[in-house]
Each structure stands twice: as structure tokens, then as C-alpha cells.
Design a protein around this motif. Structure first.
Motif, PDB file in Angstrom:
ATOM      1  N   LYS A   4       2.453  -5.057  -4.999  1.00 53.84           N
ATOM      2  CA  LYS A   4       1.852  -5.246  -3.677  1.00 53.84           C
ATOM      3  C   LYS A   4       0.485  -5.901  -3.794  1.00 53.84           C
ATOM      4  N   LYS A   7       0.972  -9.513  -4.569  1.00 53.14           N
ATOM      5  CA  LYS A   7       1.407 -10.256  -3.377  1.00 53.14           C
ATOM      6  C   LYS A   7       0.228 -10.507  -2.445  1.00 53.14           C
ATOM      7  N   ASP A   8      -0.574  -9.459  -2.195  1.00 54.59           N
ATOM      8  CA  ASP A   8      -1.722  -9.585  -1.294  1.00 54.59           C
ATOM      9  C   ASP A   8      -2.736 -10.604  -1.802  1.00 54.59           C
ATOM     10  N   LYS A   9      -2.894 -10.678  -3.115  1.00 56.06           N
ATOM     11  CA  LYS A   9      -3.882 -11.588  -3.702  1.00 56.06           C
ATOM     12  C   LYS A   9      -3.273 -12.921  -4.122  1.00 56.06           C
ATOM     13  N   LYS A  10      -1.963 -13.100  -3.802  1.00 60.97           N
ATOM     14  CA  LYS A  10      -1.238 -14.314  -4.193  1.00 60.97           C
ATOM     15  C   LYS A  10      -1.374 -14.564  -5.700  1.00 60.97           C
ATOM     16  N   SER A  33       9.611  -9.282  -3.351  1.00 64.75           N
ATOM     17  CA  SER A  33       8.262  -9.389  -2.787  1.00 64.75           C
ATOM     18  C   SER A  33       7.730 -10.821  -2.815  1.00 64.75           C
TER      19      SER A  33
END
Length: 123
Positions: A4, A7-10, A33
Motif C-alpha cells: 500500500k 502504491k501511494d508513493k508510486k 495493486s
């Protein structure tokens, strides 16, 4: 979870997991994800397994021994507190190396002073 956060921080995840089931789950979770992922040793372990005709033990830090039937078996060896303390000490040393973090001097148990390139850093 790490996925996660990635994903949030690419970000991209690069890993090595010897447990086949855990490796497949991690790859699947990253795929679901939409997180880029690289499994460093999974493909190598699979190729070696196919070549040798044997499944990997799938245990990190495994020790081989003979069981009661004189058959080779493996036992997972847990990492001890002393191992983690050594890792913590090396990390502390690297943070404070060459005067990078002088505020850490008060926490040091030993301070080694010497001219450059004389092997003071424990690596």
C-alpha cells in the motif's frame, strides 16, 4: 502494508523470498495493486529447481540435519536478539561514520579515531 505504501508513493518493490507460497502471494498482491515488482531470485530458484529436479527447501537460514530415519531434513533457524543487536550496531556505526552525525557521540560505547582509509568502519 508495504504494498500500500509503495502504491501511494508510486514506488517499485524489489524482493527476494525463498518461501514459494509467500513469493507467489507477494507477486499477486503487487499485481492486484498495480505496483511494479521485481522478484530478484524467484526465477533463478525455479530454474535451478527444474534443472536439479528438486524443490527448494523454502526456508531462510535453514540448517540441514538427519532425522530419526537418517533422512535429510531442514530446520528453520530463528534469528536471535544478538543478531539484531549486531545489525543495529553496524547501522549506528554507518550513521556516525566520518563525523556524519556528531550528535550521536553521546550514545557511542566506543569511539575509534584514526587517519582516513585505515579500516575503522566495520564492513
Amino acid at each position: 502494508s508495504i504494498i500500500k505504501v509503495a502504491k501511494d508513493k508510486k514506488a517499485m518493490i524489489v524482493f527476494t523470498l525463498v518461501d514459494v507460497d509467500l513469493r507467489e502471494k507477494a507477486l499477486r498482491m503487487c499485481e492486484l495493486s498495480n505496483v511494479k515488482v521485481v522478484d530478484l531470485l524467484g526465477p533463478t530458484l525455479l530454474t535451478m529447481s527444474n534443472f536439479l529436479g528438486k524443490r527448494p527447501a523454502g526456508l531462510p537460514q535453514s540448517k540441514f540435519f538427519k532425522d530419526r530415519n537418517n533422512q535429510q531434513a531442514t530446520r528453520r533457524v530463528a534469528l536471535s536478539d544478538s543478531y539484531y543487536k549486531r545489525i543495529e550496531a553496524v547501522e549506528f556505526t554507518l550513521k556516525a561514520d566520518d563525523g556524519q552525525s556528531p550528535w550521536l557521540l553521546e550514545e557511542a560505547e566506543v569511539i575509534i579515531v584514526g587517519v582516513s582509509r585505515t579500516g575503522k568502519t566495520p564492513l
